[in-house]
Design a protein around this motif. Sequence first.
Motif, short mmCIF file in Angstrom:
data_model
loop_
_atom_site.label_atom_id
_atom_site.label_comp_id
_atom_site.label_asym_id
_atom_site.label_seq_id
_atom_site.Cartn_x
_atom_site.Cartn_y
_atom_site.Cartn_z
N GLU A 46 0.82 -1.22 0.00
CA GLU A 46 0.00 0.00 0.00
C GLU A 46 0.85 1.27 0.00
OE1 GLU A 46 -2.99 -0.56 3.10
OE2 GLU A 46 -4.42 -1.15 1.54
N GLU A 47 2.13 1.17 0.39
CA GLU A 47 3.01 2.33 0.25
C GLU A 47 3.24 2.65 -1.22
OE1 GLU A 47 4.30 4.46 2.55
OE2 GLU A 47 2.94 3.41 3.92
N GLN A 48 3.38 1.62 -2.05
CA GLN A 48 3.49 1.85 -3.50
C GLN A 48 2.15 2.37 -4.04
OE1 GLN A 48 6.25 0.46 -1.87
NE2 GLN A 48 5.43 -1.56 -2.43
N ASP A 49 1.06 1.86 -3.49
CA ASP A 49 -0.26 2.34 -3.91
C ASP A 49 -0.44 3.83 -3.58
OD1 ASP A 49 -0.95 -0.14 -4.85
OD2 ASP A 49 -2.30 -0.65 -3.19
N MET A 50 0.30 4.32 -2.59
CA MET A 50 0.20 5.73 -2.21
C MET A 50 1.23 6.61 -2.91
SD MET A 50 -0.83 6.04 1.82
CE MET A 50 -0.70 7.83 1.76
N GLY A 51 1.98 6.01 -3.84
CA GLY A 51 2.86 6.84 -4.64
C GLY A 51 4.35 6.58 -4.49
N ARG A 52 4.75 5.74 -3.51
CA ARG A 52 6.17 5.41 -3.44
C ARG A 52 6.56 4.62 -4.69
NH1 ARG A 52 8.25 2.21 1.79
NH2 ARG A 52 7.18 0.45 0.80
N SER A 53 7.72 4.90 -5.23
CA SER A 53 8.12 4.24 -6.48
C SER A 53 8.34 2.75 -6.25
CB SER A 53 9.39 4.87 -7.05
OG SER A 53 10.53 4.46 -6.32
N LEU A 54 8.12 1.98 -7.30
CA LEU A 54 8.33 0.53 -7.23
C LEU A 54 9.79 0.22 -6.90
CD1 LEU A 54 6.28 -0.74 -10.31
CD2 LEU A 54 5.47 -0.07 -8.03
N GLN A 55 10.69 1.00 -7.46
CA GLN A 55 12.12 0.79 -7.22
C GLN A 55 12.45 1.01 -5.74
OE1 GLN A 55 14.64 -0.16 -9.66
NE2 GLN A 55 15.52 -0.66 -7.67
N GLU A 56 11.96 2.10 -5.18
CA GLU A 56 12.25 2.40 -3.77
C GLU A 56 11.64 1.34 -2.86
OE1 GLU A 56 11.64 5.88 -0.36
OE2 GLU A 56 10.86 6.19 -2.40
N GLY A 57 10.39 0.98 -3.14
CA GLY A 57 9.74 -0.03 -2.32
C GLY A 57 10.47 -1.36 -2.36
N THR A 58 10.94 -1.74 -3.54
CA THR A 58 11.68 -2.99 -3.70
C THR A 58 13.01 -2.93 -2.95
OG1 THR A 58 10.65 -3.42 -5.85
CG2 THR A 58 12.72 -4.55 -5.38
N ASP A 59 13.72 -1.82 -3.11
CA ASP A 59 15.04 -1.70 -2.48
C ASP A 59 14.93 -1.73 -0.95
OD1 ASP A 59 16.21 -1.55 -4.96
OD2 ASP A 59 16.45 0.63 -4.93
N ILE A 60 13.91 -1.10 -0.41
CA ILE A 60 13.71 -1.09 1.04
C ILE A 60 13.49 -2.51 1.55
CG2 ILE A 60 12.04 -0.46 2.84
CD1 ILE A 60 11.70 2.24 1.37
N LEU A 61 12.67 -3.26 0.84
CA LEU A 61 12.34 -4.61 1.30
C LEU A 61 13.52 -5.57 1.13
CD1 LEU A 61 9.75 -5.62 2.59
CD2 LEU A 61 9.10 -6.62 0.41
N VAL A 62 14.27 -5.41 0.06
CA VAL A 62 15.45 -6.25 -0.14
C VAL A 62 16.47 -6.00 0.97
CG1 VAL A 62 17.47 -6.61 -1.61
CG2 VAL A 62 15.18 -6.56 -2.63
N ALA A 63 16.62 -4.74 1.39
CA ALA A 63 17.55 -4.41 2.46
C ALA A 63 17.11 -5.05 3.79
CB ALA A 63 17.66 -2.90 2.63
#
Length: 201
Positions: A46-63
């Motif tokens: 839902e953070e991506q649904d609110m406008g966070r980029s897919l790249q940023e969301g992915t990088d945060i979760l991978v970390a």
Amino acid sequence: MTKAIVFDLGAVLIDWNPHHLYKQLFASEDEMKYFLSNITTMDWNEEQDMGRSLQEGTDILVAQHPEHEANIRAYYGRWEEMLGGVIEGTEKIFQQLKASGKYEMLALSNWSAETFVIAQERYEVLNQFDGVVVSGIEKTRKPFPEFYQIMLDRYQLKPEECLFIDDNLRNVKAAEAMGIPSILFVGAEELGGELRERGIL
């Protein structure tokens, strides 16, 4: 008097489900369910649904979960494989309502702006609405009242003039709290029956 029919999209009109992809990637259903419930969580999505980029969301979760990197990157890298197609029963209802000419046909959807354009290109029905309000574009989402208010203001509607359809009880309750009559979607057949009972269909 109902002037606008407002559809949620994912799991109501479009069969979007991460299971379509991840059942190919996990050896067992239990492993898949654990990953989707505990790694790529609804809160994260839902953070991506609110406008966070897919790249940023992915990088945060991978970390946070480097041991799951390949499967995390598949979430958006193979996102189109989560699409199971149009839910035919709901589309039929949509087309009947649209053809009647009685209602403004709107969509109110929690959806990443980056992936929504992909779905629009794939499914013509998404281009047949009179208006679409997408969370990733507006930077807010259901169940926050301001997201519903954007729709009401943009299309000059009063809450009682809308009928909202969503498969998430949380979102239905939020709409009803604003005075928007709502239907909890459990299936196209049930939706058709409810609309007939209300004299809409």
